[in-house]
Design an enzyme around this catalytic site. Structure first.
Site, mmCIF file in Angstrom:
data_model
loop_
_atom_site.group_PDB
_atom_site.id
_atom_site.type_symbol
_atom_site.label_atom_id
_atom_site.label_comp_id
_atom_site.label_asym_id
_atom_site.label_seq_id
_atom_site.Cartn_x
_atom_site.Cartn_y
_atom_site.Cartn_z
ATOM 1 N N CYS A 39 0.804 -1.229 0.000
ATOM 2 C CA CYS A 39 0.000 0.000 0.000
ATOM 3 C C CYS A 39 0.836 1.277 0.000
ATOM 4 O O CYS A 39 0.288 2.376 -0.017
ATOM 5 C CB CYS A 39 -0.979 0.009 1.174
ATOM 6 S SG CYS A 39 -2.255 -1.249 0.985
ATOM 7 N N HIS B 256 -2.599 3.177 -5.375
ATOM 8 C CA HIS B 256 -3.592 2.164 -5.736
ATOM 9 C C HIS B 256 -4.959 2.710 -5.368
ATOM 10 O O HIS B 256 -5.076 3.790 -4.791
ATOM 11 C CB HIS B 256 -3.321 0.837 -5.002
ATOM 12 C CG HIS B 256 -3.447 0.952 -3.517
ATOM 13 N ND1 HIS B 256 -2.512 1.599 -2.729
ATOM 14 C CD2 HIS B 256 -4.414 0.522 -2.674
ATOM 15 C CE1 HIS B 256 -2.902 1.552 -1.460
ATOM 16 N NE2 HIS B 256 -4.053 0.901 -1.402
ATOM 17 N N HIS C 37 -9.376 1.922 -4.299
ATOM 18 C CA HIS C 37 -10.385 1.057 -3.690
ATOM 19 C C HIS C 37 -11.766 1.483 -4.152
ATOM 20 O O HIS C 37 -12.007 2.653 -4.439
ATOM 21 C CB HIS C 37 -10.353 1.158 -2.159
ATOM 22 C CG HIS C 37 -9.084 0.691 -1.546
ATOM 23 N ND1 HIS C 37 -8.751 -0.641 -1.439
ATOM 24 C CD2 HIS C 37 -8.048 1.377 -1.002
ATOM 25 C CE1 HIS C 37 -7.573 -0.759 -0.846
ATOM 26 N NE2 HIS C 37 -7.122 0.463 -0.578
ATOM 27 N N HIS D 208 -13.214 9.317 -7.439
ATOM 28 C CA HIS D 208 -12.223 9.416 -8.515
ATOM 29 C C HIS D 208 -11.147 10.459 -8.230
ATOM 30 O O HIS D 208 -10.647 11.117 -9.139
ATOM 31 C CB HIS D 208 -12.904 9.633 -9.868
ATOM 32 C CG HIS D 208 -13.546 8.376 -10.365
ATOM 33 N ND1 HIS D 208 -14.798 7.980 -9.945
ATOM 34 C CD2 HIS D 208 -13.099 7.413 -11.201
ATOM 35 C CE1 HIS D 208 -15.101 6.833 -10.519
ATOM 36 N NE2 HIS D 208 -14.085 6.454 -11.294
ATOM 37 N N GLU E 247 -13.106 -0.737 2.603
ATOM 38 C CA GLU E 247 -12.211 -0.515 1.464
ATOM 39 C C GLU E 247 -12.064 -1.748 0.591
ATOM 40 O O GLU E 247 -11.703 -1.638 -0.573
ATOM 41 C CB GLU E 247 -10.857 0.024 1.908
ATOM 42 C CG GLU E 247 -9.940 -0.946 2.574
ATOM 43 C CD GLU E 247 -8.551 -0.348 2.819
ATOM 44 O OE1 GLU E 247 -8.422 0.860 3.061
ATOM 45 O OE2 GLU E 247 -7.593 -1.126 2.768
#
Length: 150
Positions: free
Chosen positions: A25, A29, A31, A75, A136
Site C-alpha cells: 500500500c 492504488h 479502492h 475518482h 475498502e
C-alpha cells in the site's frame, strides 16, 4: 418517543498511497469504498410537518454525504500533504488529475474519522451521527462510533 437509527449507504472510487508504509500500500492504488452512515434521532411527531414520521429524510442525508464526501473523494487520489508525496500530487494536479492533500495518513481509520467530523457539522440539531463504516475491500473496513468518541 423512541430513538431510531437511520442508515444510508454510499459508494465511491478513490486512490491513495501510504507514505512510509512497509507493504504494497506504499504504492499508489485504489479502492471501491463503501460508506454506511448511521444517524440517530426521534421521528418528527408534528402531523402537519411535511416530513412527519421521519428521523431525517434519506434525501437530505444523501445530500449532506454526497457534498461532503462522495463528490469530493470519488475518482480522486488522496495523499498526506506532510510527506514527499506532495511532489507527486503537484505533478498529477498539473496534468489535470483530481488530487486531495490531507493532514493525515489516508488509511481507512483516518479517513472515517475525517468523514465523521465533516458529516457531524452538517446534520440538523435534533439528529446525531451514530456511526460510520468505511469498507475498502470486501473483507476490510474501519468503523467510527459516536459512543467511542465522547
Amino acid at each position: 418517543m423512541s430513538h431510531i437509527r437511520i442508515t444510508k449507504q454510499f459508494s465511491f472510487e478513490t486512490g491513495h498511497a501510504l507514505y512510509g508504509y512497509d507493504g504494497k500500500c506504499k504504492n499508489v492504488h485504489g479502492h471501491s469504498y463503501k460508506l454506511s452512515v448511521t444517524v440517530i434521532g426521534t421521528p418528527i411527531s408534528d402531523t402537519s410537518h411535511v416530513k412527519f414520521g421521519m428521523v431525517i429524510d434519506f434525501g437530505d442525508l444523501k445530500k449532506i454525504v454526497k457534498e461532503e464526501i462522495v463528490d469530493v473523494y470519488d475518482h480522486a487520489t488522496v495523499f498526506n500533504k506532510n510527506t514527499p508525496h506532495v511532489d507527486l500530487a503537484k505533478e498529477l494536479s498539473n496534468r489535470g488529475h483530481n488530487v486531495l492533500l490531507v493532514d493525515y495518513q489516508p488509511t481507512s481509520e483516518m479517513m472515517v474519522t475525517d468523514f465523521a467530523e465533516k458529516i457531524k457539522t452538517r446534520l440538523p440539531e435534533h439528529i446525531s451521527l451514530h456511526s460510520l463504516k468505511l469498507q475498502e475491500t470486501e473483507t476490510s473496513f474501519a468503523e467510527w462510533y459516536a459512543s467511542d468518541n465522547m
